[in-house]
Design a protein around this motif. Structure first.
Motif, PDB file in Angstrom:
ATOM      1  N   PRO A   9      47.377  38.209  29.056  1.00  0.00           N
ATOM      2  CA  PRO A   9      46.061  38.226  29.696  1.00  0.00           C
ATOM      3  C   PRO A   9      46.004  39.165  30.885  1.00  0.00           C
ATOM      4  O   PRO A   9      47.021  39.579  31.430  1.00  0.00           O
ATOM      5  CB  PRO A   9      45.874  36.778  30.153  1.00  0.00           C
ATOM      6  CG  PRO A   9      47.249  36.280  30.362  1.00  0.00           C
ATOM      7  CD  PRO A   9      48.104  36.967  29.326  1.00  0.00           C
ATOM      8  N   VAL A  10      44.784  39.480  31.251  1.00  0.00           N
ATOM      9  CA  VAL A  10      44.544  40.253  32.457  1.00  0.00           C
ATOM     10  C   VAL A  10      44.621  39.294  33.627  1.00  0.00           C
ATOM     11  O   VAL A  10      44.283  38.116  33.504  1.00  0.00           O
ATOM     12  CB  VAL A  10      43.155  40.922  32.363  1.00  0.00           C
ATOM     13  CG1 VAL A  10      42.728  41.504  33.678  1.00  0.00           C
ATOM     14  CG2 VAL A  10      43.167  41.979  31.282  1.00  0.00           C
ATOM     15  N   ARG A  11      45.062  39.783  34.775  1.00  0.00           N
ATOM     16  CA  ARG A  11      45.078  38.943  35.963  1.00  0.00           C
ATOM     17  C   ARG A  11      44.398  39.692  37.102  1.00  0.00           C
ATOM     18  O   ARG A  11      44.287  40.915  37.085  1.00  0.00           O
ATOM     19  CB  ARG A  11      46.490  38.523  36.348  1.00  0.00           C
ATOM     20  CG  ARG A  11      47.382  39.631  36.815  1.00  0.00           C
ATOM     21  CD  ARG A  11      48.776  39.099  37.163  1.00  0.00           C
ATOM     22  NE  ARG A  11      49.625  40.145  37.650  1.00  0.00           N
ATOM     23  CZ  ARG A  11      49.726  40.504  38.921  1.00  0.00           C
ATOM     24  NH1 ARG A  11      49.038  39.894  39.849  1.00  0.00           N
ATOM     25  NH2 ARG A  11      50.530  41.484  39.283  1.00  0.00           N
ATOM     26  N   VAL A  12      43.955  38.951  38.082  1.00  0.00           N
ATOM     27  CA  VAL A  12      43.300  39.532  39.246  1.00  0.00           C
ATOM     28  C   VAL A  12      44.376  40.015  40.201  1.00  0.00           C
ATOM     29  O   VAL A  12      45.185  39.231  40.678  1.00  0.00           O
ATOM     30  CB  VAL A  12      42.375  38.507  39.932  1.00  0.00           C
ATOM     31  CG1 VAL A  12      41.744  39.101  41.170  1.00  0.00           C
ATOM     32  CG2 VAL A  12      41.313  38.016  38.963  1.00  0.00           C
ATOM     33  N   GLU A  13      44.380  41.306  40.447  1.00  0.00           N
ATOM     34  CA  GLU A  13      45.367  41.918  41.341  1.00  0.00           C
ATOM     35  C   GLU A  13      44.838  42.009  42.768  1.00  0.00           C
ATOM     36  O   GLU A  13      45.558  41.757  43.716  1.00  0.00           O
ATOM     37  CB  GLU A  13      45.722  43.320  40.828  1.00  0.00           C
ATOM     38  CG  GLU A  13      46.630  44.114  41.725  1.00  0.00           C
ATOM     39  CD  GLU A  13      48.074  43.649  41.671  1.00  0.00           C
ATOM     40  OE1 GLU A  13      48.814  44.005  42.589  1.00  0.00           O
ATOM     41  OE2 GLU A  13      48.447  42.933  40.737  1.00  0.00           O
TER      42      GLU A  13
END
Length: 88
Positions: A48-52
């Motif tokens: 998944p994409v994560r908030v950086e």
């Protein structure tokens, strides 16, 4: 010294890691580089994409509308006190 009013809007960006299917659309459309690829796999086998960098979000919601899985949520946070408060 004159007080300059700044844009005090802040946004909290969240990604549902279990709902994300690794399409990467949010990464492509985000003008501020808020998202990055996670270094783990979710229960469905996707990375998944994560908030950086949530603090960079400008609230354009391009990611929200680009996400086919409705896995992104953006909430506007309360504004901080204005530096130009009137003195009585």
């Amino acid at each position: 010294m004159a007080c300059e009013q700044q844009n005090t809007k802040k946004y909290k960006v969240e990604v549902d890691g279990q709902g994300c299917k690794d399409c990467g659309y949010c990464i492509e459309v985000c003008p501020r580089g808020v998202f990055t690829q996670a270094d783990y796999f979710n229960d469905k086998g996707y990375r998944p994409v994560r908030v950086e960098s949530s603090h960079l979000c400008i609230g354009c919601r391009r990611c929200f509308f680009a996400c086919p899985d409705f896995a992104i949520n953006i909430d506007e946070q309360p504004a901080k006190e204005d530096c130009c408060e009137k003195s009585i």
